[in-house]
Design a protein around this motif. Structure first.
Motif, PDB file in Angstrom:
ATOM      1  N   LEU A  40      11.090   2.062  -2.424  1.00  0.00           N
ATOM      2  CA  LEU A  40      10.549   3.357  -2.805  1.00  0.00           C
ATOM      3  C   LEU A  40       9.201   3.539  -2.127  1.00  0.00           C
ATOM      4  N   ARG A  41       8.967   4.746  -1.630  1.00  0.00           N
ATOM      5  CA  ARG A  41       7.705   5.045  -0.945  1.00  0.00           C
ATOM      6  C   ARG A  41       6.743   5.690  -1.941  1.00  0.00           C
ATOM      7  N   SER A  42       5.587   5.078  -2.124  1.00  0.00           N
ATOM      8  CA  SER A  42       4.640   5.535  -3.142  1.00  0.00           C
ATOM      9  C   SER A  42       4.205   6.978  -2.939  1.00  0.00           C
TER      10      SER A  42
ATOM     11  N   ASP B 154       0.824  -1.211   0.000  1.00  0.00           N
ATOM     12  CA  ASP B 154       0.000   0.000   0.000  1.00  0.00           C
ATOM     13  C   ASP B 154       0.858   1.261   0.000  1.00  0.00           C
ATOM     14  N   GLU B 155       1.963   1.228   0.709  1.00  0.00           N
ATOM     15  CA  GLU B 155       2.806   2.420   0.843  1.00  0.00           C
ATOM     16  C   GLU B 155       4.207   2.231   0.276  1.00  0.00           C
TER      17      GLU B 155
END
Length: 382
Positions: free
Chosen positions: A143-145, A117-118
């Protein structure tokens, strides 16, 4: 020089011309033969000999039993032109959902990922189809969305730096105001940030590797959201990252590209050259940059109407962009894949006629081909 040394040198010279498949059998003869086949100096010598006999690597997605998997099939250009269906039938179907990032010196870079999700995580493996050796998973990059706003995404590429003899996976990490270029070298344990430049939309799915560079279609004049139909020709360029000198530059589109195509062009590598494919009116156009970095060397490889390709009856104004898969050495014969009719098309450019139509199963998509040479290059460093 003793006769034994001369004999050893002659022996190495002879073996350096033998195909990989036969060498893999011969290495079982003795420990010394096995050591020679995987000796770095011999691997480079054999690659120099093999690189004169370029084949192609066909990749595609196969939706079999409601499950999508990447497939890959090395083949000779001559054999692929004559019988593309047999190339598909002989494909290697991966048991994992890899994506092919690129091919350099017979080494294939496969990407895998996890999407939460994140957080999204990406890692790669290196695979040599000729020796059937595959590396373990590389270190992951996380990587953070929430750090990204469309179209500021991250794009990958795979290239080779002959100066340092390193195979490198390149990441364009596009955030809101900057783009970091990071690299993972084969055999290393971490990703390294190499440089930072202004952020802009990158359009190619994967980078195209030519002459020690990796290249993506890009819109560096745009620093905010965009719509393709509002893009102008002078905004469309090729972002080129130089693996050796750790710097970037921009390459212009062909002079003959006077208007933006209705869909994003496809940038790939064909016959060792940058290749640009796009719609133009009711025509399919393919350009080659015959000499890398020399923008005046862009030349038409193909400029043909869809009617002449026997592509008819598509619903929208334009068909799905055909894919050019391989070209004969003299540029006279070309093999294309057309998704609208699920068929291969062999076009005879010299005589301006279609030599053959050959249907393929419509559960196969995303055909792509790479310049390929059988090599002994190891997918992991000793």
């Amino acid at each position: 020089m003793s006769s034994s040394i001369l004999l050893d040198e002659l022996f190495v010279e002879i073996l350096s011309w033998i195909p990989v498949k036969d060498l893999m059998r011969l290495r079982c003869v003795s420990k010394s033969w096995n050591s020679l086949v995987f000796d770095p100096t011999f691997i480079k010598l054999h690659l120099q000999r093999s690189s004169k006999n370029t084949d192609t690597l066909l990749t595609f997605r196969d939706y079999e039993n409601d499950e999508s998997r990447y497939c890959a099939s090395p083949c000779s250009i001559h054999g692929f032109l004559d019988n593309p269906s047999s190339t598909i039938d002989a494909c290697h179907r991966f048991n994992h959902d890899y994506t092919v990032l690129g091919v350099c010196n017979g080494l294939v870079c496969l990407q895998d990922s996890y999407r939460g999700d994140e957080i999204e995580e990406y890692w790669v493996r290196f695979w040599n189809p000729a020796t059937r050796v595959m590396s373990e998973d590389s270190p992951r990059i996380r990587l953070r969305s929430s750090d990204y706003n469309y179209p500021y995404l991250f794009m990958f590429g795979f290239g080779y730096n002959d100066w340092s003899d390193t195979y490198q996976v390149v990441l364009l990490d596009n955030k809101s105001h900057k783009m970091d270029v990071s690299v993972l070298c084969l055999g290393e344990t971490c990703w390294r940030k190499m440089l930072t430049c202004p952020s802009f939309p990158t359009l190619s799915l994967h980078g195209a590797a030519v002459s020690g560079t990796v290249n993506w279609l890009a819109l560096p004049e745009l620093c905010s959201g965009y719509r393709w139909e509002t893009v102008s020709v002078d905004e469309l360029v090729i972002f080129s990252y130089d693996l050796k000198n750790v710097r970037y530059s921009y390459l212009s589109m062909p002079d003959g590209l006077l208007e933006v195509p209705p869909d994003v062009p496809v940038l790939e590598v064909l016959k060792g050259c940058l290749c640009l494919s796009h719609h133009h009116g009711k025509r399919f156009v393919v350009w080659l940059m015959r000499e890398f970095g020399v923008e005046k060397s862009w030349t038409h490889l193909l400029n043909i109407s869809y009617e002449n390709l026997h592509i008819h009856g598509f619903i929208h104004a334009f068909p799905t962009l055909p894919v050019i898969l391989c070209v004969s050495e003299d540029d006279d014969l070309m093999l294309l894949a057309n998704y609208d009719s699920a068929e291969f098309i062999r076009y005879n450019k010299r005589d301006d006629r279609i030599d053959r139509h050959e249907l393929f199963n419509d559960d196969k998509f995303y055909f792509f081909s790479y310049d390929y040479v059988q090599s002994l290059v190891l997918p992991c460093r000793n």
